[in-house]
Design a protein around this motif. Sequence first.
Motif, PDB file in Angstrom:
ATOM      1  N   GLU A   1       6.811   8.995   1.356  1.00 59.59           N
ATOM      2  CA  GLU A   1       7.176   9.827   2.510  1.00 59.59           C
ATOM      3  C   GLU A   1       6.548  11.221   2.373  1.00 59.59           C
ATOM      4  OE1 GLU A   1      10.563   9.130   4.447  1.00 59.59           O
ATOM      5  OE2 GLU A   1       9.966  10.744   5.819  1.00 59.59           O
ATOM      6  N   ARG A   2       6.662  11.796   1.175  1.00 58.87           N
ATOM      7  CA  ARG A   2       6.129  13.146   0.917  1.00 58.87           C
ATOM      8  C   ARG A   2       4.619  13.211   1.192  1.00 58.87           C
ATOM      9  NH1 ARG A   2       4.590  17.367   0.709  1.00 58.87           N
ATOM     10  NH2 ARG A   2       4.976  19.156  -0.650  1.00 58.87           N
ATOM     11  N   PHE A   3       3.930  12.096   0.897  1.00 61.68           N
ATOM     12  CA  PHE A   3       2.479  12.058   1.079  1.00 61.68           C
ATOM     13  C   PHE A   3       2.067  11.370   2.387  1.00 61.68           C
ATOM     14  CE2 PHE A   3       2.661  13.363  -3.258  1.00 61.68           C
ATOM     15  CZ  PHE A   3       1.457  13.987  -3.530  1.00 61.68           C
ATOM     16  N   GLY A   4       3.033  11.172   3.283  1.00 60.61           N
ATOM     17  CA  GLY A   4       2.729  10.629   4.612  1.00 60.61           C
ATOM     18  C   GLY A   4       2.244   9.192   4.608  1.00 60.61           C
ATOM     19  N   LEU A   5       2.686   8.406   3.623  1.00 58.37           N
ATOM     20  CA  LEU A   5       2.211   7.010   3.544  1.00 58.37           C
ATOM     21  C   LEU A   5       3.337   6.006   3.795  1.00 58.37           C
ATOM     22  CD1 LEU A   5      -0.122   7.304   0.392  1.00 58.37           C
ATOM     23  CD2 LEU A   5      -0.836   6.978   2.760  1.00 58.37           C
ATOM     24  N   GLN A   6       4.483   6.486   4.271  1.00 59.41           N
ATOM     25  CA  GLN A   6       5.644   5.586   4.388  1.00 59.41           C
ATOM     26  C   GLN A   6       5.380   4.410   5.331  1.00 59.41           C
ATOM     27  OE1 GLN A   6       5.452   8.678   5.385  1.00 59.41           O
ATOM     28  NE2 GLN A   6       6.508   9.077   7.309  1.00 59.41           N
ATOM     29  N   ASN A   7       4.550   4.613   6.341  1.00 61.22           N
ATOM     30  CA  ASN A   7       4.293   3.517   7.288  1.00 61.22           C
ATOM     31  C   ASN A   7       3.198   2.559   6.812  1.00 61.22           C
ATOM     32  OD1 ASN A   7       6.250   4.510   8.992  1.00 61.22           O
ATOM     33  ND2 ASN A   7       4.804   5.871  10.056  1.00 61.22           N
ATOM     34  N   SER A   8       2.554   2.919   5.700  1.00 65.33           N
ATOM     35  CA  SER A   8       1.489   2.051   5.175  1.00 65.33           C
ATOM     36  C   SER A   8       1.854   1.504   3.804  1.00 65.33           C
ATOM     37  CB  SER A   8       0.188   2.845   5.043  1.00 65.33           C
ATOM     38  OG  SER A   8      -0.056   3.586   6.202  1.00 65.33           O
ATOM     39  N   ALA A   9       3.124   1.618   3.446  1.00 64.71           N
ATOM     40  CA  ALA A   9       3.558   1.251   2.090  1.00 64.71           C
ATOM     41  C   ALA A   9       3.248  -0.204   1.761  1.00 64.71           C
ATOM     42  CB  ALA A   9       5.063   1.498   1.945  1.00 64.71           C
ATOM     43  N   HIS A  10       3.260  -1.064   2.768  1.00 68.72           N
ATOM     44  CA  HIS A  10       3.103  -2.501   2.495  1.00 68.72           C
ATOM     45  C   HIS A  10       1.748  -3.035   2.953  1.00 68.72           C
ATOM     46  CE1 HIS A  10       7.121  -2.397   1.007  1.00 68.72           C
ATOM     47  NE2 HIS A  10       7.535  -1.813   2.128  1.00 68.72           N
ATOM     48  N   LYS A  11       0.812  -2.100   3.121  1.00 69.51           N
ATOM     49  CA  LYS A  11      -0.573  -2.476   3.434  1.00 69.51           C
ATOM     50  C   LYS A  11      -1.358  -2.562   2.128  1.00 69.51           C
ATOM     51  CE  LYS A  11      -2.687  -0.376   7.501  1.00 69.51           C
ATOM     52  NZ  LYS A  11      -3.426   0.799   7.910  1.00 69.51           N
ATOM     53  N   LYS A  12      -2.315  -3.489   2.072  1.00 70.45           N
ATOM     54  CA  LYS A  12      -3.165  -3.562   0.876  1.00 70.45           C
ATOM     55  C   LYS A  12      -4.018  -2.292   0.773  1.00 70.45           C
ATOM     56  CE  LYS A  12      -3.458  -8.446   0.303  1.00 70.45           C
ATOM     57  NZ  LYS A  12      -4.048  -9.689   0.708  1.00 70.45           N
ATOM     58  N   VAL A  13      -4.165  -1.799  -0.444  1.00 69.17           N
ATOM     59  CA  VAL A  13      -4.895  -0.545  -0.652  1.00 69.17           C
ATOM     60  C   VAL A  13      -6.356  -0.655  -0.184  1.00 69.17           C
ATOM     61  CG1 VAL A  13      -5.808   0.925  -2.506  1.00 69.17           C
ATOM     62  CG2 VAL A  13      -3.368   0.410  -2.410  1.00 69.17           C
ATOM     63  N   LYS A  14      -6.923  -1.874  -0.225  1.00 66.51           N
ATOM     64  CA  LYS A  14      -8.332  -2.007   0.203  1.00 66.51           C
ATOM     65  C   LYS A  14      -8.488  -1.689   1.695  1.00 66.51           C
ATOM     66  CE  LYS A  14      -8.673  -6.909   1.306  1.00 66.51           C
ATOM     67  NZ  LYS A  14      -9.463  -8.110   1.165  1.00 66.51           N
ATOM     68  N   HIS A  15      -7.391  -1.738   2.439  1.00 63.14           N
ATOM     69  CA  HIS A  15      -7.462  -1.401   3.867  1.00 63.14           C
ATOM     70  C   HIS A  15      -7.157   0.079   4.130  1.00 63.14           C
ATOM     71  CE1 HIS A  15      -8.169  -5.512   4.729  1.00 63.14           C
ATOM     72  NE2 HIS A  15      -6.973  -5.918   4.342  1.00 63.14           N
ATOM     73  N   TYR A  16      -6.879   0.842   3.085  1.00 64.93           N
ATOM     74  CA  TYR A  16      -6.600   2.279   3.235  1.00 64.93           C
ATOM     75  C   TYR A  16      -7.890   3.059   3.507  1.00 64.93           C
ATOM     76  CZ  TYR A  16      -1.720   2.642   1.561  1.00 64.93           C
ATOM     77  OH  TYR A  16      -0.374   2.610   1.443  1.00 64.93           O
ATOM     78  N   SER A  17      -7.771   4.192   4.194  1.00 68.92           N
ATOM     79  CA  SER A  17      -8.897   5.131   4.310  1.00 68.92           C
ATOM     80  C   SER A  17      -9.082   5.852   2.969  1.00 68.92           C
ATOM     81  CB  SER A  17      -8.600   6.167   5.398  1.00 68.92           C
ATOM     82  OG  SER A  17      -7.579   7.032   4.943  1.00 68.92           O
TER      83      SER A  17
END
Length: 248
Positions: free
Chosen positions: A123-139
């Motif tokens: 939450e602090r780093f603004g990733l709460q909505n992507s917590a369950h996404k694979k990291v390879k799909h992250y920007s």
Amino acid sequence: MEYAINIADLFKRYPHAEFNSLDGLTLRFPKGKISGLLGPNGAGKTTTISIMCGLVMPDAGTVEVMGLNARTQMHQILQKTGIVTQQIALYPLLTAWENLSYIGGLYNIPQPQLQDKIAFLLERFGLQNSAHKKVKHYSGGMKRRCNIIASLLHDPELLILDEPTAGVDIHSRAMILDFLQAYNEEGHTILYTSHLLEEAERLCHEIAIVDNGRLVVQGTIDELKHQVADVHTLEELFLHYTGRSLRE
Ligand SMILES: Nc1ncnc2c1ncn2[C@@H]1O[C@H](COP(=O)(O)OP(=O)(O)OP(=O)(O)O)[C@@H](O)[C@H]1O
Ligand SMILES: [Mg+2]
């Protein structure tokens, strides 16, 4: 003065290399501050950090981290220190949550406490909505933010970051810098490297410039600027001390 980092006469030559990557490096960083380890490409910043966290063995010299000897007390050092590596150190096929649960498990953090910590930091780093996404799909910026969270799970006294804002956009950068400032104000010591001198100027209480594996100069930015005539910015100071030749 209590030092977070105390390095004396550090030498390192990698196998088959023709020169020393660290060539008698001596420097100290105080506890409780944000310090910058700055230098051109190949200056030896990552090598120094790698020795501080036991990834690389030095040939000679002494390294103390939070008063502990890096040769004999690495386990205790790693309990007190969080390391954010220059290369993203996450499993791309796992989600952020899975990565962080795995890494937190390595520190033996009890499960309920770990799950709370992961939720808080995402939450602090603004990733709460992507917590369950694979990291390879992250920007790139999301990967960098998650890479930082991975080093914070055990609430380290000292946080060492090797170019934590490399390749991130202005929003991620602002978020990361605000976090580092707040984390320091909560009493944590921070050491970081960057090529972005304006960023270092804004963030650091003091800096050390290294080049060719040696300390060139160390102090507060204001102190150092006043020592050289006609120097007004950290960039000018940096070029004054490191010259203008291109590095490999
Ligand atoms: N594993 C290795 N094997 C051989 N040489 C290496 C290795 N790692 C680093 N070096 C060399 O050691 C020197 C210092 O490298 P290092 O990565 O510590 O520099 P740096 O200051 O972190 O640079 P950058 O700003 O590009 O990240 C360079 O000349 C580099 O080529
Ligand atoms: Mg480096």
